[in-house]
Design an enzyme around this catalytic site. Structure first.
Site, PDB file in Angstrom:
ATOM      1  N   GLY A  13     -32.894 -39.343 -12.025  1.00 51.52           N
ATOM      2  CA  GLY A  13     -31.803 -39.388 -11.033  1.00 51.52           C
ATOM      3  C   GLY A  13     -32.234 -39.570  -9.598  1.00 51.52           C
ATOM      4  O   GLY A  13     -31.431 -39.399  -8.678  1.00 51.52           O
ATOM      5  N   TYR A 156     -38.667 -53.381 -24.653  1.00 54.10           N
ATOM      6  CA  TYR A 156     -37.487 -52.855 -23.949  1.00 54.10           C
ATOM      7  C   TYR A 156     -36.231 -53.014 -24.818  1.00 54.10           C
ATOM      8  O   TYR A 156     -35.434 -52.075 -24.959  1.00 54.10           O
ATOM      9  CB  TYR A 156     -37.339 -53.610 -22.625  1.00 54.10           C
ATOM     10  CG  TYR A 156     -36.239 -53.121 -21.728  1.00 54.10           C
ATOM     11  CD1 TYR A 156     -36.384 -51.931 -21.010  1.00 54.10           C
ATOM     12  CD2 TYR A 156     -35.064 -53.844 -21.573  1.00 54.10           C
ATOM     13  CE1 TYR A 156     -35.368 -51.487 -20.162  1.00 54.10           C
ATOM     14  CE2 TYR A 156     -34.059 -53.413 -20.724  1.00 54.10           C
ATOM     15  CZ  TYR A 156     -34.216 -52.234 -20.021  1.00 54.10           C
ATOM     16  OH  TYR A 156     -33.212 -51.798 -19.176  1.00 54.10           O
ATOM     17  N   ALA A 158     -36.020 -53.273 -28.057  1.00 48.92           N
ATOM     18  CA  ALA A 158     -36.091 -52.358 -29.205  1.00 48.92           C
ATOM     19  C   ALA A 158     -35.703 -50.939 -28.774  1.00 48.92           C
ATOM     20  O   ALA A 158     -34.959 -50.240 -29.472  1.00 48.92           O
ATOM     21  CB  ALA A 158     -37.497 -52.368 -29.805  1.00 48.92           C
TER      22      ALA A 158
HETATM   23  P1  NDP Z   1     -35.177 -47.466 -11.562  1.00 48.50           P
HETATM   24  O1  NDP Z   1     -36.534 -47.974 -11.879  1.00 48.50           O
HETATM   25  O2  NDP Z   1     -34.577 -47.770 -10.235  1.00 48.50           O
HETATM   26  O3  NDP Z   1     -35.102 -45.901 -11.823  1.00 48.50           O
HETATM   27  C1  NDP Z   1     -35.580 -45.336 -13.018  1.00 48.50           C
HETATM   28  C2  NDP Z   1     -35.681 -43.845 -12.855  1.00 48.50           C
HETATM   29  O4  NDP Z   1     -36.274 -43.303 -14.044  1.00 48.50           O
HETATM   30  C3  NDP Z   1     -36.558 -43.421 -11.685  1.00 48.50           C
HETATM   31  O5  NDP Z   1     -35.923 -42.366 -10.996  1.00 48.50           O
HETATM   32  C4  NDP Z   1     -37.824 -42.943 -12.367  1.00 48.50           C
HETATM   33  O6  NDP Z   1     -38.499 -41.933 -11.652  1.00 48.50           O
HETATM   34  C5  NDP Z   1     -37.273 -42.378 -13.664  1.00 48.50           C
HETATM   35  N1  NDP Z   1     -38.319 -42.261 -14.680  1.00 48.50           N
HETATM   36  C6  NDP Z   1     -39.155 -43.209 -15.140  1.00 48.50           C
HETATM   37  N2  NDP Z   1     -39.958 -42.711 -16.078  1.00 48.50           N
HETATM   38  C7  NDP Z   1     -39.640 -41.405 -16.213  1.00 48.50           C
HETATM   39  C8  NDP Z   1     -40.138 -40.346 -17.023  1.00 48.50           C
HETATM   40  N3  NDP Z   1     -41.124 -40.535 -17.898  1.00 48.50           N
HETATM   41  N4  NDP Z   1     -39.581 -39.119 -16.896  1.00 48.50           N
HETATM   42  C9  NDP Z   1     -38.571 -38.916 -16.014  1.00 48.50           C
HETATM   43  N5  NDP Z   1     -38.072 -39.866 -15.225  1.00 48.50           N
HETATM   44  C10 NDP Z   1     -38.596 -41.113 -15.317  1.00 48.50           C
HETATM   45  O7  NDP Z   1     -34.256 -48.044 -12.745  1.00 48.50           O
HETATM   46  P2  NDP Z   1     -32.702 -48.372 -12.782  1.00 48.50           P
HETATM   47  O8  NDP Z   1     -31.939 -47.432 -11.944  1.00 48.50           O
HETATM   48  O9  NDP Z   1     -32.548 -49.830 -12.576  1.00 48.50           O
HETATM   49  O10 NDP Z   1     -32.419 -48.112 -14.320  1.00 48.50           O
HETATM   50  C11 NDP Z   1     -31.872 -46.912 -14.811  1.00 48.50           C
HETATM   51  C12 NDP Z   1     -31.569 -47.091 -16.291  1.00 48.50           C
HETATM   52  O11 NDP Z   1     -30.672 -48.183 -16.464  1.00 48.50           O
HETATM   53  C13 NDP Z   1     -32.812 -47.435 -17.114  1.00 48.50           C
HETATM   54  O12 NDP Z   1     -32.761 -46.797 -18.348  1.00 48.50           O
HETATM   55  C14 NDP Z   1     -32.706 -48.942 -17.292  1.00 48.50           C
HETATM   56  O13 NDP Z   1     -33.358 -49.387 -18.438  1.00 48.50           O
HETATM   57  C15 NDP Z   1     -31.194 -49.112 -17.380  1.00 48.50           C
HETATM   58  N6  NDP Z   1     -30.748 -50.458 -17.059  1.00 48.50           N
HETATM   59  C16 NDP Z   1     -30.936 -51.003 -15.802  1.00 48.50           C
HETATM   60  C17 NDP Z   1     -30.499 -52.289 -15.527  1.00 48.50           C
HETATM   61  C18 NDP Z   1     -30.646 -52.925 -14.197  1.00 48.50           C
HETATM   62  O14 NDP Z   1     -30.262 -54.110 -14.063  1.00 48.50           O
HETATM   63  N7  NDP Z   1     -31.153 -52.261 -13.179  1.00 48.50           N
HETATM   64  C19 NDP Z   1     -29.840 -53.096 -16.567  1.00 48.50           C
HETATM   65  C20 NDP Z   1     -29.694 -52.437 -17.828  1.00 48.50           C
HETATM   66  C21 NDP Z   1     -30.129 -51.162 -18.045  1.00 48.50           C
HETATM   67  P3  NDP Z   1     -39.381 -42.278 -10.324  1.00 48.50           P
HETATM   68  O15 NDP Z   1     -38.390 -42.657  -9.266  1.00 48.50           O
HETATM   69  O16 NDP Z   1     -40.071 -41.004 -10.071  1.00 48.50           O
HETATM   70  O17 NDP Z   1     -40.293 -43.409 -10.735  1.00 48.50           O
END
Ligand code: NDP
Length: 249
Positions: A13, A156, A158
């Site tokens: 978040g 991804y 999968a």
């Molecule tokens: P971001 O990369 O902007 O944010 C991802 C978040 O996940 C970051 O806060 C990150 O933390 C956190 N994170 C990553 N690995 C871990 C972990 N192992 N444990 C806890 N937290 C973790 O991604 P988006 O906001 O774009 O994406 C959010 C979700 O939406 C994802 O699941 C993505 O696959 C999905 N999605 C996004 C799309 C897009 O177009 N953007 C399209 C379709 C799906 P930190 O900030 O510390 O790195």
């Protein structure tokens, strides 16, 4: 919509879509708990939210959601502290794009662990308390890629398709106890994840979006908020695509 004071657990978040989801719930007076890996940005996020919503209740716990023991420990602490978790949003996700021929085992494992195993970890740790309370909402952030596939994203796709099968199965397991489990499948959304794409790639993707523009994180947040709210009590096992029309069934 009846989510004032509800306790919402959101993974990842601190950035992008997860941060917009946290903001949406805080705006409505919910208690928001964020799980993330980066402690510093977690503290910054909490400080920023407290400035934006002065009387809000928001907390950050450092936790790599791909690690079962770490999630178990975090959820145990949260339940002790807050007494319950009403809504879980599995949002944390990563990409490690590569054509299958060149994909390293680590790129496959890491994406599956962060995107899909995290769902198992967080749902398993929280569902018992939801069952006890006879209410709960689980919302898993999948992707249109899990529905339609994409070259260079076997790992991804999968993981995101896996989330859908997982959610439908869990929805059937817990339906009689007032718990719903749904997926939101974002399309092409403006965040860090998509910022690194080459301009030519972005233009090619835009051609496939009937509405002709990228969505914002707030578009996903509104869909999640709706599914979490009491008015969505009869919706379970579904995939809500929020994608400007990219995938139509
Ligand atoms: P971001 O990369 O902007 O944010 C991802 C978040 O996940 C970051 O806060 C990150 O933390 C956190 N994170 C990553 N690995 C871990 C972990 N192992 N444990 C806890 N937290 C973790 O991604 P988006 O906001 O774009 O994406 C959010 C979700 O939406 C994802 O699941 C993505 O696959 C999905 N999605 C996004 C799309 C897009 O177009 N953007 C399209 C379709 C799906 P930190 O900030 O510390 O790195």
């Amino acid at each position: 919509m009846g989510l004032e004071s509800s306790v919402i657990l959101i993974t990842g978040g601190n950035a992008g879509i997860g941060r917009a989801i946290a903001s949406r719930f805080l705006r409505s007076g919910s208690v928001v708990i964020i799980l993330g890996i980066n402690t510093e940005s977690g503290q910054e996020t909490v400080a920023a939210f407290k400035e934006e919503y002065p009387s809000c209740s928001v907390a950050f716990y450092t936790c790599d959601v791909s690690q079962t023991a770490a999630v178990d420990a975090a959820v145990e602490t949260i339940l002790r502290e807050y007494g319950r978790i009403d809504v879980v949003v599995n949002n944390a996700g990563i990409v490690a794009d590569q054509l299958l021929m060149k994909m390293q085992e680590d790129e496959w494992d890491r994406v599956l662990q962060v995107n899909l195993k995290s769902c198992y970890n967080v749902c398993r740790a929280t569902v018992r308390s939801m069952l006890r309370n006879r209410q709960g909402r689980i919302i898993n952030i999948s992707s249109v890629i899990g529905l339609m596939g994409n070259s260079g994203q076997t790992n991804y796709a999968a993981s995101k398709a896996g989330m859908i099968g997982f959610s439908k199965s869990l929805a059937k397991e817990v339906a009689t106890r007032g718990i719903t489990v749904n997926c939101v499948a974002p399309g092409f959304i403006e965040t860090q994840m998509t910022a690194s794409l080459a301009e030519s790639h972005k233009q090619a993707i835009l051609q496939d979006i009937p509405m002709g523009y990228m969505g914002g994180p707030e578009d996903i947040a509104e869909a999640v908020y709706f599914l979490a709210s009491p008015v969505a009590r009869y919706i379970t096992g579904q995939v809500l695509a929020v994608d400007g029309g990219m995938v139509m069934h």
